[in-house]
Design a protein around this motif. Structure first.
Motif, PDB file in Angstrom:
ATOM      1  N   ARG A 286       6.806 -13.797   4.672  1.00  0.00           N
ATOM      2  CA  ARG A 286       5.430 -13.547   4.217  1.00  0.00           C
ATOM      3  C   ARG A 286       4.435 -13.833   5.359  1.00  0.00           C
ATOM      4  NH1 ARG A 286       1.351 -12.847  -0.133  1.00  0.00           N
ATOM      5  NH2 ARG A 286      -0.235 -12.215   1.354  1.00  0.00           N
ATOM      6  N   ALA A 287       4.692 -14.908   6.122  1.00  0.00           N
ATOM      7  CA  ALA A 287       3.798 -15.220   7.254  1.00  0.00           C
ATOM      8  C   ALA A 287       3.849 -14.101   8.295  1.00  0.00           C
ATOM      9  CB  ALA A 287       4.208 -16.559   7.876  1.00  0.00           C
ATOM     10  N   ILE A 288       5.024 -13.518   8.478  1.00  0.00           N
ATOM     11  CA  ILE A 288       5.153 -12.401   9.441  1.00  0.00           C
ATOM     12  C   ILE A 288       4.357 -11.194   8.940  1.00  0.00           C
ATOM     13  CG2 ILE A 288       6.808 -10.751  10.457  1.00  0.00           C
ATOM     14  CD1 ILE A 288       8.878 -13.096  10.442  1.00  0.00           C
ATOM     15  N   VAL A 289       4.462 -10.894   7.642  1.00  0.00           N
ATOM     16  CA  VAL A 289       3.686  -9.781   7.072  1.00  0.00           C
ATOM     17  C   VAL A 289       2.196 -10.012   7.308  1.00  0.00           C
ATOM     18  CG1 VAL A 289       2.964  -8.711   4.894  1.00  0.00           C
ATOM     19  CG2 VAL A 289       5.393  -9.144   5.318  1.00  0.00           C
ATOM     20  N   ASP A 290       1.736 -11.232   7.020  1.00  0.00           N
ATOM     21  CA  ASP A 290       0.297 -11.519   7.169  1.00  0.00           C
ATOM     22  C   ASP A 290      -0.148 -11.347   8.620  1.00  0.00           C
ATOM     23  OD1 ASP A 290      -0.095 -12.008   4.484  1.00  0.00           O
ATOM     24  OD2 ASP A 290       0.279 -14.150   4.634  1.00  0.00           O
ATOM     25  N   LYS A 291       0.670 -11.807   9.561  1.00  0.00           N
ATOM     26  CA  LYS A 291       0.310 -11.689  10.984  1.00  0.00           C
ATOM     27  C   LYS A 291       0.265 -10.207  11.401  1.00  0.00           C
ATOM     28  CE  LYS A 291      -0.309 -12.817  15.313  1.00  0.00           C
ATOM     29  NZ  LYS A 291      -1.673 -13.177  15.724  1.00  0.00           N
ATOM     30  N   LEU A 292       1.315  -9.474  11.048  1.00  0.00           N
ATOM     31  CA  LEU A 292       1.382  -8.066  11.479  1.00  0.00           C
ATOM     32  C   LEU A 292       0.259  -7.257  10.838  1.00  0.00           C
ATOM     33  CD1 LEU A 292       5.246  -7.493  11.365  1.00  0.00           C
ATOM     34  CD2 LEU A 292       3.823  -8.015  13.355  1.00  0.00           C
ATOM     35  N   SER A 293      -0.024  -7.544   9.568  1.00  0.00           N
ATOM     36  CA  SER A 293      -1.093  -6.823   8.883  1.00  0.00           C
ATOM     37  C   SER A 293      -2.432  -7.109   9.564  1.00  0.00           C
ATOM     38  CB  SER A 293      -1.134  -7.235   7.410  1.00  0.00           C
ATOM     39  OG  SER A 293      -2.165  -6.557   6.757  1.00  0.00           O
TER      40      SER A 293
ATOM     41  N   LEU B 282      -0.785  -3.423  11.718  1.00  0.00           N
ATOM     42  CA  LEU B 282       0.426  -2.670  11.367  1.00  0.00           C
ATOM     43  C   LEU B 282       0.506  -2.467   9.862  1.00  0.00           C
ATOM     44  CD1 LEU B 282       1.230  -3.863  14.250  1.00  0.00           C
ATOM     45  CD2 LEU B 282       3.571  -3.559  13.484  1.00  0.00           C
ATOM     46  N   SER B 283       1.046  -1.336   9.455  1.00  0.00           N
ATOM     47  CA  SER B 283       1.415  -1.139   8.057  1.00  0.00           C
ATOM     48  C   SER B 283       2.796  -1.759   7.863  1.00  0.00           C
ATOM     49  CB  SER B 283       1.466   0.352   7.723  1.00  0.00           C
ATOM     50  OG  SER B 283       0.176   0.904   7.830  1.00  0.00           O
TER      51      SER B 283
END
Ligand code: NDP
Length: 265
Positions: A18-25, A29-30
């Protein structure tokens, strides 16, 4: 013209993923996010990742990676899709079913992060075949299949992207043959060692294609369910064995993924 980069992240529902999703977003990034069940995305639906540009979208897909290789033959997966109307940063959320690597023509796969993982509940001698299979399927075999699928797609997508595509596999210090041994983790550690060695060799095999392959082997990442749900004695042994290594946060790992994606270019 460069297309919108898409990251595929497994284990995206909580913890490090989830932390990776938040950073990439937050970097534009989609994200195609994989969790074991649609219900696992409940917190994500209540508190979606922050988006920073108009063309961005996110999609959550329910794929039980323990069901390898069956899931690799499935055409579509249940999930939901977050999109934004032009000029708006408010999400619209549609439920539906989508193939894993099916995006709008304006988007292309740029990054795969294999982050899904399961720990071992009891010592190897007490694990039955189904637990051994679950650990191997989630931590190693599904990650290998995803690398294969993603790399084939990246061979086509690379010319449309502003930076070379990248794969990051999340292993563990428990899979590092030079690290101290922690009893009770033989199966988990072996699955992570296999993922690390696979990553090393795949990196060499794909080097000439421009697809970069990295592997991270975190030590203790304290604030995640994986560590919180351990029995007290197991957590104490983990802390005493790896006490000399820095305790990291999910956000530290997310920043490392982002640095790897941006490196070598
Ligand atoms: P969590 O237990 O917090 O989250 C695990 C994630 O993996 C969840 O998103 C979960 O989805 C997903 N997952 C588990 N089983 C399946 C399955 N059968 N199919 C699909 N997805 C599944 O883990 P962490 O965030 O702590 O760990 C993330 C990664 O980092 C793991 O690979 C772990 O081995 C590794 N790691 C963790 C360390 C730590 O100290 N926490 C240290 C070193 C490495 P769902 O919510 O649907 O169950």
């Amino acid at each position: 013209m460069s297309k919108t980069p898409v990251a595929l992240i497994t284990g995206a529902t909580r913890g490090i993923g989830r932390a990776i999703v938040d950073k990439l977003s937050s970097e534009g990034l989609s994200c195609v996010m994989v969790g074991s069940r649609k219900e696992s995305f409940g917190p994500m639906k209540k508190s979606p990742p922050v988006i920073c540009r108009e063309s961005q979208w996110h999609r959550g897909l329910a794929i039980d990676l323990a069901q390898w290789p069956q899931w690799t033959h499935q055409d579509k997966f249940d999930g939901f899709h977050f999109s934004t109307a032009a000029g708006s940063h408010t999400y619209r959320c549609n439920d539906g079913a989508w193939p894993l690597l099916d995006f709008a023509p304006s988007s292309e796969l740029a990054l795969l992060v294999n982050c899904a993982g399961v720990t071992q509940a009891s010592p190897a001698l007490r694990c039955d075949a189904s637990e051994i299979q679950q650990i191997t399927n989630v931590n190693y075999l599904s990650a290998v299949s995803l690398c294969n699928m993603a790399a084939k797609r990246m061979l086509r997508s690379r010319k449309h992207l502003s930076r070379p595509p990248c794969i990051v596999n999340i292993s563990s210090i428990l899979g590092d043959p030079t690290a101290p041994v922690l009893t009770g983790t033989a199966l988990y550690g072996a699955s992570k060692a296999a993922l690390a060695q696979f990553s090393r060799t795949l990196a060499a095999e794909l080097a000439r294609t421009g697809i970069r392959v990295h592997c991270l082997s975190p030590s203790l990442v304290a604030q995640t369910d994986m560590v919180r749900t351990l029995e007290d004695t197991s957590r104490a042994r983990l802390q005493s064995t790896f006490g000399q290594f820095p305790v990291q946060s999910p956000q530290d790992i997310a920043s490392q993924v982002w640095e790897l994606y941006g490196s070598d270019v």
